[in-house]
Design a protein around this motif. Structure first.
Motif, short mmCIF file in Angstrom:
data_model
loop_
_atom_site.label_atom_id
_atom_site.label_comp_id
_atom_site.label_asym_id
_atom_site.label_seq_id
_atom_site.Cartn_x
_atom_site.Cartn_y
_atom_site.Cartn_z
N ALA A 15 -29.01 -41.35 -5.80
CA ALA A 15 -29.94 -40.96 -6.87
C ALA A 15 -30.98 -39.97 -6.35
O ALA A 15 -31.30 -38.97 -7.00
CB ALA A 15 -30.62 -42.20 -7.47
N LEU A 16 -31.50 -40.24 -5.16
CA LEU A 16 -32.48 -39.32 -4.56
C LEU A 16 -31.84 -37.98 -4.23
O LEU A 16 -32.45 -36.92 -4.42
CB LEU A 16 -33.06 -39.95 -3.30
N ALA A 17 -30.60 -38.02 -3.73
CA ALA A 17 -29.89 -36.78 -3.43
C ALA A 17 -29.64 -35.99 -4.72
O ALA A 17 -29.70 -34.75 -4.72
CB ALA A 17 -28.56 -37.09 -2.73
N LEU A 18 -29.37 -36.69 -5.81
CA LEU A 18 -29.12 -36.01 -7.08
C LEU A 18 -30.39 -35.34 -7.59
O LEU A 18 -30.34 -34.23 -8.13
CB LEU A 18 -28.62 -37.02 -8.11
N VAL A 19 -31.53 -36.01 -7.40
CA VAL A 19 -32.81 -35.39 -7.78
C VAL A 19 -33.03 -34.12 -6.97
O VAL A 19 -33.40 -33.07 -7.51
CB VAL A 19 -33.97 -36.39 -7.56
N GLY A 20 -32.79 -34.21 -5.66
CA GLY A 20 -32.92 -33.02 -4.82
C GLY A 20 -31.95 -31.93 -5.22
O GLY A 20 -32.28 -30.74 -5.21
N GLY A 21 -30.74 -32.33 -5.62
CA GLY A 21 -29.75 -31.35 -6.05
C GLY A 21 -30.17 -30.65 -7.34
O GLY A 21 -29.99 -29.44 -7.48
N ILE A 22 -30.75 -31.40 -8.28
CA ILE A 22 -31.22 -30.80 -9.53
C ILE A 22 -32.34 -29.81 -9.26
O ILE A 22 -32.40 -28.72 -9.83
CB ILE A 22 -31.71 -31.89 -10.50
N LEU A 23 -33.24 -30.16 -8.36
CA LEU A 23 -34.32 -29.24 -7.99
C LEU A 23 -33.76 -27.97 -7.36
O LEU A 23 -34.24 -26.87 -7.62
CB LEU A 23 -35.29 -29.93 -7.03
N LEU A 24 -32.75 -28.14 -6.52
CA LEU A 24 -32.14 -26.98 -5.87
C LEU A 24 -31.43 -26.10 -6.90
O LEU A 24 -31.48 -24.87 -6.81
CB LEU A 24 -31.15 -27.45 -4.80
N VAL A 25 -30.77 -26.72 -7.88
CA VAL A 25 -30.12 -25.95 -8.94
C VAL A 25 -31.15 -25.14 -9.71
O VAL A 25 -30.95 -23.95 -10.00
CB VAL A 25 -29.35 -26.89 -9.90
N GLY A 26 -32.28 -25.78 -10.04
CA GLY A 26 -33.34 -25.07 -10.75
C GLY A 26 -33.85 -23.88 -9.95
O GLY A 26 -34.10 -22.80 -10.50
N SER A 27 -34.00 -24.07 -8.64
CA SER A 27 -34.48 -22.99 -7.78
C SER A 27 -33.47 -21.85 -7.72
O SER A 27 -33.85 -20.67 -7.77
CB SER A 27 -34.75 -23.54 -6.38
N MET A 28 -32.18 -22.18 -7.61
CA MET A 28 -31.15 -21.13 -7.53
C MET A 28 -31.06 -20.36 -8.84
O MET A 28 -30.92 -19.14 -8.85
CB MET A 28 -29.81 -21.76 -7.17
N LEU A 29 -31.12 -21.08 -9.96
CA LEU A 29 -31.05 -20.39 -11.25
C LEU A 29 -32.27 -19.50 -11.46
O LEU A 29 -32.16 -18.37 -11.94
CB LEU A 29 -30.95 -21.42 -12.38
N ALA A 30 -33.45 -20.03 -11.10
CA ALA A 30 -34.68 -19.24 -11.26
C ALA A 30 -34.62 -17.98 -10.40
O ALA A 30 -35.07 -16.91 -10.81
CB ALA A 30 -35.89 -20.08 -10.89
N GLY A 31 -34.06 -18.10 -9.20
CA GLY A 31 -33.97 -16.95 -8.32
C GLY A 31 -32.99 -15.90 -8.79
O GLY A 31 -33.08 -14.73 -8.39
N ALA A 32 -32.04 -16.31 -9.66
CA ALA A 32 -31.04 -15.36 -10.16
C ALA A 32 -31.51 -14.63 -11.41
O ALA A 32 -30.83 -13.71 -11.88
CB ALA A 32 -29.72 -16.08 -10.45
N ILE A 33 -32.64 -15.03 -11.96
CA ILE A 33 -33.13 -14.44 -13.21
C ILE A 33 -34.26 -13.46 -12.91
O ILE A 33 -35.23 -13.79 -12.23
CB ILE A 33 -33.63 -15.53 -14.18
N ASP A 34 -34.11 -12.28 -13.42
CA ASP A 34 -35.13 -11.24 -13.29
C ASP A 34 -35.44 -10.70 -14.68
O ASP A 34 -34.96 -9.64 -15.09
CB ASP A 34 -34.64 -10.12 -12.37
#
Length: 244
Positions: free
Chosen positions: A39-58
């Protein structure tokens, strides 16, 4: 004392032997800890997904200014010094926001789902395995089947890691400049890695089937064939629904 590395290897290659030496019910605390860790790893994974998506948007988006009162209030109380209702009516009606930041903020709303989500299939899985063991003529205990359902979280780490790596590879050379086309761009970027992710998904399901079959054989005291069928039916249905 048996080395941890050896016991882990035994769990991988021969779950039946592993649980024969360690009754599933006795491993419930470890299995529960594994679910918490996932569950903790999944939370970290969701945060990482958000960071990757945010970094791909300009891009930026125009949105209503949350600091400005509704238009109806501003029409009734324009520049009224004696009314707090008209306060901030001089603020602009709309503002520009970074689309990547908005995506990152939206991801935060799903963190509680990631934290709580793994516990639902854990409990449901324990009930299903208990029913399967009974249906196949065995005598399982609920603590034992609950422990087995918890151990099934172990292969999920592989699925989670593959998903994150796949998304990172897919977004490596992607820049989203039109937010309204973001979903289409993301789907196109993910298309080349989807076959690999599907393969990992099936490997994960196969690993879970192998692990649970060996565990249910010992927990319910039934033949390996009966345990294999008892696990395959619900796991196969879940896998098909997930793919669909």
């Amino acid at each position: 004392m048996v080395p941890v590395r050896y016991t882990f290897w035994q769990l991988l290659v021969s779950p039946a032997t592993f649980f024969d030496e360690r009754p599933p019910a006795e491993t419930l605390p470890i299995a529960a800890g594994l679910v918490v860790l996932y569950a903790l790893a999944l939370v970290g994974g969701i945060l990482l997904v958000g960071s990757m998506l945010a970094g791909a948007i300009d891009a930026t988006v125009t949105m209503d200014n949350p600091d400005r009162p509704p238009e109806g209030i501003c029409e009734q109380h324009p520049d009224d010094p004696n009314s707090i209702l008209g306060e901030n009516c001089d603020e602009p009606e709309t503002i520009e926001r970074d689309a990547g930041a908005l995506v990152r903020e939206a991801v935060y709303d799903y963190l509680w789902v990631a934290l709580v989500g793994p516990f639902v299939p854990w409990i449901v899985g324990g009930v299903v395995l208990y029913a399967a063991g009974r249906f196949m003529g065995g005598t399982p205990s609920f603590p034992g089947t609950l422990a087995l359902a918890g151990w099934a979280a172990l292969p999920e780490f592989l699925r989670l890691a593959a998903g994150l790596v796949g998304l990172r590879v897919a977004l490596a050379d992607v820049t989203i400049t039109e937010p309204e086309r973001g979903v289409a761009v993301l789907e196109a970027a993910m298309a080349p890695v989807e076959p690999v992710l599907l393969a990992v998904f099936l490997v994960t399901a196969g690993w879970q089937w192998y692990l649970l079959t060996g565990g249910l054989t010992r927990e319910a005291d039934i033949s390996r064939g009966a345990a294999a069928i008892g696990v395959a039916v619900p796991l196969g249905m879940f896998t098909l629904l997930s793919i669909a």
